[in-house]
Write a protein that holds these residues in place. Structure first.
Motif, short mmCIF file in Angstrom:
data_model
loop_
_atom_site.label_atom_id
_atom_site.label_comp_id
_atom_site.label_asym_id
_atom_site.label_seq_id
_atom_site.Cartn_x
_atom_site.Cartn_y
_atom_site.Cartn_z
N THR A 40 0.67 -1.01 0.00
CA THR A 40 0.00 -0.04 -0.12
C THR A 40 0.91 1.37 -0.06
N ASP A 92 -6.43 -3.01 7.64
CA ASP A 92 -7.28 -2.31 6.50
C ASP A 92 -7.58 -0.87 6.87
N ASN A 96 -6.25 2.31 4.28
CA ASN A 96 -7.18 3.18 3.76
C ASN A 96 -6.95 4.79 4.16
N LEU A 123 -13.35 8.56 0.33
CA LEU A 123 -12.67 7.77 1.08
C LEU A 123 -12.54 8.04 2.66
N SER A 126 -14.99 5.92 4.12
CA SER A 126 -14.43 4.61 4.11
C SER A 126 -13.59 4.62 5.28
N VAL A 127 -12.79 5.44 5.70
CA VAL A 127 -11.96 5.36 6.88
C VAL A 127 -12.58 5.32 8.19
#
Length: 183
Positions: A40, A92, A96, A123, A126-127
């Motif tokens: 990542t 994860d 992110n 985003l 999502s976080v």
């Protein structure tokens, strides 16, 4: 996290992830998780410095495959631990956050308005969602309770179920969007 029981990811687990997991039982699930974090970093660099879209999609798919594989190894090779479940969701969230930060850095570097960028808000959501899942894991509700990913009675539950069962597709689409728009 339980395996998906429908959606695109169900078939990916059935035909790719689970057979592969059985063949790589010598790997530690936590090692696989760590490899996903390291990759990542490379993907975030690709976003900040406008790297190749094909490399970004490949990296995003590989990172997601590793995220599926760590849990499959834990389940299929009898290597499940509380730490591993917590490390998986924490990783994860960290991944992110790295992608979120790389998009912000790209915007700042190119003098783009951060607050009007809709992708930043997607985003960020999502976080926040992964942070909620991390707190639920800390409370022991997420990895042991199969109903967490099977609640179809609320919009939140249906959203979690859809994203859980179609993560590979979502990752590819988001990566293409990130790279195609301007990153």
């Amino acid at each position: 996290m339980p395996e998906p029981n429908e959606g695109i990811d169900y078939y990916i687990y059935k035909h790719i992830v689970n057979p592969l997991a059985k063949k790589v039982c010598f790997l530690s699930p936590n090692f696989v998780t760590t490899m996903g974090i390291l990759l990542t970093i490379i993907l975030a660099h690709n976003i900040v410095y406008s790297g190749c879209i094909y490399r970004a999609v490949f990296l995003a798919l590989l990172i997601q495959l590793l995220d599926c594989l760590d849990g499959a190894i834990a389940r299929k090779c009898n290597k499940k631990t509380k730490f591993g479940a917590l490390y998986d969701i924490a990783a994860d969230a960290v991944k992110n956050i790295m992608i979120f930060t790389s998009v912000i850095l790209y915007n700042r570097q190119n003098n783009l308005d951060i607050l009007s960028d809709k992708l930043i808000w997607v985003l960020l959501i999502s976080v926040i969602e992964l942070s909620i899942q991390l707190f639920n894991e800390l409370k022991g509700k997420r990895s042991v309770d199969n109903s967490y990913f099977n609640d179809k009675t609320t919009l939140y539950g249906r959203t979690i179920k859809f994203t859980h069962d179609n993560t590979m597709l979502i990752v590819v689409v988001l990566t293409i969007i990130i790279k195609s728009l301007k990153y």
